[in-house]
Design a protein around this motif. Structure first.
Motif, mmCIF file in Angstrom:
data_model
loop_
_atom_site.group_PDB
_atom_site.id
_atom_site.type_symbol
_atom_site.label_atom_id
_atom_site.label_comp_id
_atom_site.label_asym_id
_atom_site.label_seq_id
_atom_site.Cartn_x
_atom_site.Cartn_y
_atom_site.Cartn_z
ATOM 1 N N LYS B 42 0.810 -1.254 0.095
ATOM 2 C CA LYS B 42 0.104 -0.016 0.006
ATOM 3 C C LYS B 42 1.005 1.313 -0.096
ATOM 4 O O LYS B 42 0.606 2.472 -0.556
ATOM 5 C CB LYS B 42 -0.874 -0.097 1.197
ATOM 6 C CG LYS B 42 -2.110 -1.081 1.103
ATOM 7 C CD LYS B 42 -2.948 -0.980 2.212
ATOM 8 C CE LYS B 42 -3.944 0.204 2.107
ATOM 9 N NZ LYS B 42 -4.857 -0.105 3.042
ATOM 10 N N CYS B 134 -19.761 -3.733 -1.420
ATOM 11 C CA CYS B 134 -20.316 -2.619 -0.680
ATOM 12 C C CYS B 134 -19.309 -1.654 0.282
ATOM 13 O O CYS B 134 -18.648 -2.197 0.683
ATOM 14 C CB CYS B 134 -21.270 -3.454 0.422
ATOM 15 S SG CYS B 134 -22.074 -2.393 1.462
ATOM 16 N N LEU B 135 -19.636 -0.401 -0.038
ATOM 17 C CA LEU B 135 -18.726 0.582 0.480
ATOM 18 C C LEU B 135 -19.434 0.961 1.620
ATOM 19 O O LEU B 135 -18.721 1.994 2.231
ATOM 20 C CB LEU B 135 -18.618 1.762 -0.806
ATOM 21 C CG LEU B 135 -17.812 1.675 -1.870
ATOM 22 C CD1 LEU B 135 -18.100 2.601 -2.764
ATOM 23 C CD2 LEU B 135 -16.319 1.450 -1.381
ATOM 24 N N GLY B 136 -20.498 0.442 2.240
ATOM 25 C CA GLY B 136 -20.809 0.722 3.767
ATOM 26 C C GLY B 136 -21.398 2.060 3.707
ATOM 27 O O GLY B 136 -21.216 3.003 4.636
ATOM 28 N N CYS B 138 -24.912 2.410 2.318
ATOM 29 C CA CYS B 138 -26.081 1.889 1.617
ATOM 30 C C CYS B 138 -27.210 2.873 1.668
ATOM 31 O O CYS B 138 -28.196 2.962 0.873
ATOM 32 C CB CYS B 138 -26.469 0.360 2.204
ATOM 33 S SG CYS B 138 -24.982 -0.488 2.462
ATOM 34 N N ASP B 139 -27.068 3.691 2.824
ATOM 35 C CA ASP B 139 -28.245 4.764 2.972
ATOM 36 C C ASP B 139 -28.093 6.093 2.016
ATOM 37 O O ASP B 139 -28.879 6.786 1.918
ATOM 38 C CB ASP B 139 -28.325 5.375 4.546
ATOM 39 C CG ASP B 139 -26.740 5.632 4.828
ATOM 40 O OD1 ASP B 139 -25.676 5.347 4.209
ATOM 41 O OD2 ASP B 139 -26.760 6.519 6.104
ATOM 42 N N LYS B 145 -16.639 5.410 -5.005
ATOM 43 C CA LYS B 145 -15.510 6.046 -4.212
ATOM 44 C C LYS B 145 -14.520 6.376 -5.187
ATOM 45 O O LYS B 145 -13.908 5.610 -5.906
ATOM 46 C CB LYS B 145 -14.829 5.032 -3.083
ATOM 47 C CG LYS B 145 -13.920 5.669 -2.168
ATOM 48 C CD LYS B 145 -13.831 4.951 -0.891
ATOM 49 C CE LYS B 145 -13.342 5.676 0.192
ATOM 50 N NZ LYS B 145 -14.170 5.918 1.151
ATOM 51 N N GLY B 147 -10.403 7.873 -4.994
ATOM 52 C CA GLY B 147 -9.433 8.433 -3.914
ATOM 53 C C GLY B 147 -9.938 8.127 -2.617
ATOM 54 O O GLY B 147 -10.327 7.068 -2.316
ATOM 55 N N GLN B 148 -10.107 9.276 -1.635
ATOM 56 C CA GLN B 148 -10.497 8.960 -0.355
ATOM 57 C C GLN B 148 -11.833 9.592 -0.071
ATOM 58 O O GLN B 148 -12.432 9.653 0.953
ATOM 59 C CB GLN B 148 -9.524 9.691 0.504
ATOM 60 C CG GLN B 148 -8.181 9.180 0.619
ATOM 61 C CD GLN B 148 -7.349 9.217 1.649
ATOM 62 O OE1 GLN B 148 -7.868 10.078 2.763
ATOM 63 N NE2 GLN B 148 -6.120 8.833 1.870
ATOM 64 N N ASP B 150 -16.199 9.660 -1.005
ATOM 65 C CA ASP B 150 -17.039 9.128 -1.379
ATOM 66 C C ASP B 150 -18.026 9.783 -2.041
ATOM 67 O O ASP B 150 -18.176 11.034 -1.688
ATOM 68 C CB ASP B 150 -18.015 8.556 -0.110
ATOM 69 C CG ASP B 150 -17.620 7.274 0.586
ATOM 70 O OD1 ASP B 150 -16.800 6.650 -0.143
ATOM 71 O OD2 ASP B 150 -18.152 6.896 1.553
ATOM 72 N N GLU B 191 -4.928 14.296 0.621
ATOM 73 C CA GLU B 191 -5.321 14.324 2.151
ATOM 74 C C GLU B 191 -6.825 14.678 2.134
ATOM 75 O O GLU B 191 -7.443 15.238 1.368
ATOM 76 C CB GLU B 191 -4.709 15.277 2.953
ATOM 77 C CG GLU B 191 -3.413 14.833 3.389
ATOM 78 C CD GLU B 191 -3.561 13.785 4.456
ATOM 79 O OE1 GLU B 191 -4.314 14.231 5.419
ATOM 80 O OE2 GLU B 191 -3.100 12.725 4.310
ATOM 81 N N LEU B 192 -7.504 13.897 3.164
ATOM 82 C CA LEU B 192 -8.882 14.257 3.466
ATOM 83 C C LEU B 192 -8.755 15.681 3.922
ATOM 84 O O LEU B 192 -8.151 16.336 4.935
ATOM 85 C CB LEU B 192 -9.293 13.440 4.491
ATOM 86 C CG LEU B 192 -9.791 12.040 3.952
ATOM 87 C CD1 LEU B 192 -10.324 11.056 5.067
ATOM 88 C CD2 LEU B 192 -10.883 12.105 3.022
ATOM 89 N N HIS B 194 -11.984 16.695 5.151
ATOM 90 C CA HIS B 194 -13.506 16.646 6.042
ATOM 91 C C HIS B 194 -13.250 17.488 7.242
ATOM 92 O O HIS B 194 -14.324 17.878 7.748
ATOM 93 C CB HIS B 194 -13.571 15.036 6.339
ATOM 94 C CG HIS B 194 -14.226 14.513 5.111
ATOM 95 N ND1 HIS B 194 -13.564 14.261 4.084
ATOM 96 C CD2 HIS B 194 -15.380 13.831 5.012
ATOM 97 C CE1 HIS B 194 -14.359 13.803 3.255
ATOM 98 N NE2 HIS B 194 -15.462 13.300 3.668
ATOM 99 N N ASP B 195 -12.243 17.533 7.867
ATOM 100 C CA ASP B 195 -12.223 17.973 9.281
ATOM 101 C C ASP B 195 -10.952 18.390 9.739
ATOM 102 O O ASP B 195 -9.930 18.420 9.019
ATOM 103 C CB ASP B 195 -12.646 16.857 10.368
ATOM 104 C CG ASP B 195 -11.973 15.620 10.315
ATOM 105 O OD1 ASP B 195 -12.427 14.620 10.968
ATOM 106 O OD2 ASP B 195 -10.836 15.633 9.685
#
Lengths: 434, 195
Positions: B42, B134-136, B138-139, B145, B147-148, B150, B191-192, B194-195
């Motif tokens: 990886k 399944c990417l988890g 489903c809702d 996806k 890269g990083q 969704d 890099e993400l 998100h937060d």
């Protein structure tokens, strides 16, 4: 009852920005771990977990305390004691239709760390791993940040909170494949090998990761521990007085109005989850069937709506609670196409180790594909039934192929007319009905 | 059948110091060097985009395991790419939640827009299309996806807009740097935020 005792697993979840360690502690976090480390011996914690009757939330439903009790325990000075034991959190959430662990991993990572301290202390492990599926990048980042905080605050590392107990925790991000969720396959993956399941015995509790005693528990299972320690066994049983103990994170997906996740007392009915929480079927659609707990559970029908979603009740109805994530089939989606999709998944994800699974799952795909595309024969239905027998429990190396049989066999039973219709008409009657 | 190069160079001539340091760090946390194999694959993939025969042989040498054994591992796990991939690797979920919620239409739209099938890369080297279990999410189906990131609630229409935006971003970055090879080979490195 407060949020903390009604929805213990999720009341601190914040998916936008999970609580940092100080805020988590301020909200009551790490009290369960503190109680275990400072007030209990490992044997006492084991008794508490056994008494709570907590069962595994990853799909199999095995009692957690009983699983732990198979780990050999030694006095500190016993020359026969292994040089290490391991706790592994199975965060390889890949069961189709399941996304509950992701909520806990991304939303409240410190809860899992606290839970792992309790579990590792109980079985006498000084090293633990979180086996995280490779696609959960955000969870990986947040877990690592939480772990770093826990080391800084002495909730991980040596002499945790002056308890003389040491625990190191590592995140292993995986590189795909559903079979890694099988606990012995997961152990092989952690050892850097192909993730083929191992023959049992020996069971991992005795000889697991690197040949040492190892416990593998699901994220949701572990996440119950801080609350059981903090609020007690009586509380845990009282949460769901008429069912198995504790809460369960239920989910729903498919064409329902508000797909999502809800933490409810164990034993909520399918109807409650589907209609009160998931908002029922989308306009113009009717419920045709559902899988109660992921791809590897048997279909249930609208007549089963009042079944409580706990281990025994769902089993009595002919299926398994599995992961508790409903996969809802509507009357405009073809049941044969659905089963074909499920079997394609299992065929692709078969590790290839044993013949019934490696050859049986693609064979089922070939037959189902023929039927779905109007090329089926009536004799194909007998072949499918025979395959269900060839791939059933006891004839395969692990539970993957039996998991594939569950939706297939139940679909053949409940949707027999639809299968025959495909064969008689020479086409899929649902084409164009989306 | 291809035969992996057996003439072995010293891994230090092939892997960068950074790659070696990252792999050694992982190995230092584990009981055996073999256990770091997946991490090592990886790590090198994050730097180079994919795992070539040369990368495979170098990693095996670094970890002291046979190339054949590491190849067995590399080809088992679907997130290890043993062939070159595009700048963006599209992992579209083909499991049941997405299947019930419009996956077929989204997939047809992607294939049509990019003129590639599963396992293929666009001629400009920008996109590779792969299925994923399944990417988890489903809702929020159908979902893919890259890269990083969704991309939830896909439709045949919005997926085209998303892909075009990604393409434009990549082209803009290339122009800004005015260096054709300046892009990371694989958006997984980004890099993400998100937060």
């Amino acid at each position: 009852m407060t949020e903390a005792t009604l929805k213990p697993l999720t009341y601190l979840v914040n998916t936008a920005k999970p609580l940092a360690i100080d805020d988590y502690i301020h909200a009551g976090g790490y009290q369960g771990a503190a109680k275990a480390l400072h007030q209990c011996t490992p044997a006492q914690v084991l008794d508490i977990v056994k008494d709570s009757s907590l069962k595994g939330r990853g799909g199999a439903g095995f009692p957690t305390g009983v699983k732990w009790s198979f780990v050999p325990m030694f006095a500190a000075d016993d020359p026969k004691a292994p040089d290490n034991k391991y706790l592994v959190c199975n965060a390889d959430e890949m069961e189709p239709g399941t996304f509950k662990d992701r909520l806990l991993l991304e939303g409240v990572p410190h809860q899992l760390i606290e839970a792992m301290i309790i579990a590792a202390y109980t079985i006498g492990a000084n090293k633990a791993f979180i086996f995280l599926r490779g696609e959960y990048h955000l969870a990986a980042k947040r877990l690592q940040q939480a772990i770093d905080e826990a080391y800084q605050s002495n909730w991980l590392g040596s002499n945790i909170q002056s308890s003389n107990y040491q625990l190191d925790l590592h995140v292993h991000t995986s590189a795909g494949r559903y079979i890694c969720g099988e606990e012995t396959a997961l152990i092989n993956a952690l050892e850097g090998k192909r993730a083929n399941p191992r023959a049992k015995p020996p069971f991992p509790q005795v000889a697991g990761l690197f040949g040492k005693p190892t416990i593998v528990n699901n994220v949701e299972t572990l996440s119950n521990l801080p609350h059981i320690l903090k609020h007690g066994v009586d509380w845990f049983k009282q949460v769901a007085p008429e069912s198995d103990a504790g809460t369960k994170i239920y989910g729903a997906c498919g064409r329902v109005n508000t797909p999502g996740l809800w933490e409810l007392p164990m034993g909520a009915t399918i109807r409650e989850v589907l209609y009160e929480h998931a908002g029922g079927m989308k306009d113009g659609l009717k419920l045709k069937g559902l899988l109660p707990g992921g791809a590897s559970t048997d279909f249930l029908l609208p007549e089963h709506l009042d079944t409580p979603m706990d281990y025994d009740s769902i089993a009595k109805a002919g299926s398994r609670l599995g992961t508790g994530g409903l996969i809802v089939l509507d009357d405009h989606n073809c049941p044969v196409a659905m089963v074909l999709n499920l079997l394609k998944f299992f065929a692709q994800e078969s590790c290839g180790w044993c013949t019934p699974c490696r050859d049986g799952t693609p064979w089922a795909v070939e037959i189902l594909s023929r039927i779905e595309h109007g090329q089926g024969r009536l004799a194909d239905l007998d072949s499918l039934a025979q395959l269900c027998d060839f791939m059933w429990i006891g004839k395969t190396h692990c539970a993957l192929a039996p998991g594939a049989v569950e939706p297939l066999k139940s679909a053949l039973k409940y949707f027999h007319d639809e299968f025959e219709q495909h064969i008689d008409n020479g086409c899929c009657p649902y084409k164009g009905s989306h | 059948m291809q035969i992996i190069a057996t003439i072995q160079r010293d891994y230090r001539d092939y892997l960068s110091e950074t790659e070696i340091a990252e792999i050694e760090h992982e190995a230092s946390c584990l009981e055996t060097r073999e256990a770091a194999g997946i991490d090592a694959l990886k790590i090198v993939q994050a730097h180079r985009g994919w795992i070539s025969d040369e990368s495979l042989a170098a990693i095996a040498q670094l970890l002291g395991i046979s190339t054949a054994q590491l190849e067995g591992v590399a080809t088992f796990y679907n997130l290890i790419y043993r062939q070159p991939v595009g700048h963006y690797v599209i992992h579209i979920c083909d499991s049941i939640g997405c299947h019930l919620s419009g996956y077929d239409e989204v997939l047809a739209s992607i294939k049509n827009h990019l003129a590639i099938d599963y396992g293929q890369t666009t001629e400009d080297g920008m996109f590779t299309l792969l299925s994923n279990v399944c990417l988890g999410a489903c809702d929020k189906a159908p979902v893919m996806k890259i890269g990083q990131q969704d991309y939830p609630h896909l439709t045949a229409e919005n997926v085209v807009i998303i892909l075009d935006e990604l393409l434009n971003n990549a082209l803009a970055n290339t122009l800004a740097d005015s260096l054709p090879d300046s892009l990371p080979r694989n958006s997984a490195e980004q890099e993400l935020d998100h937060d």
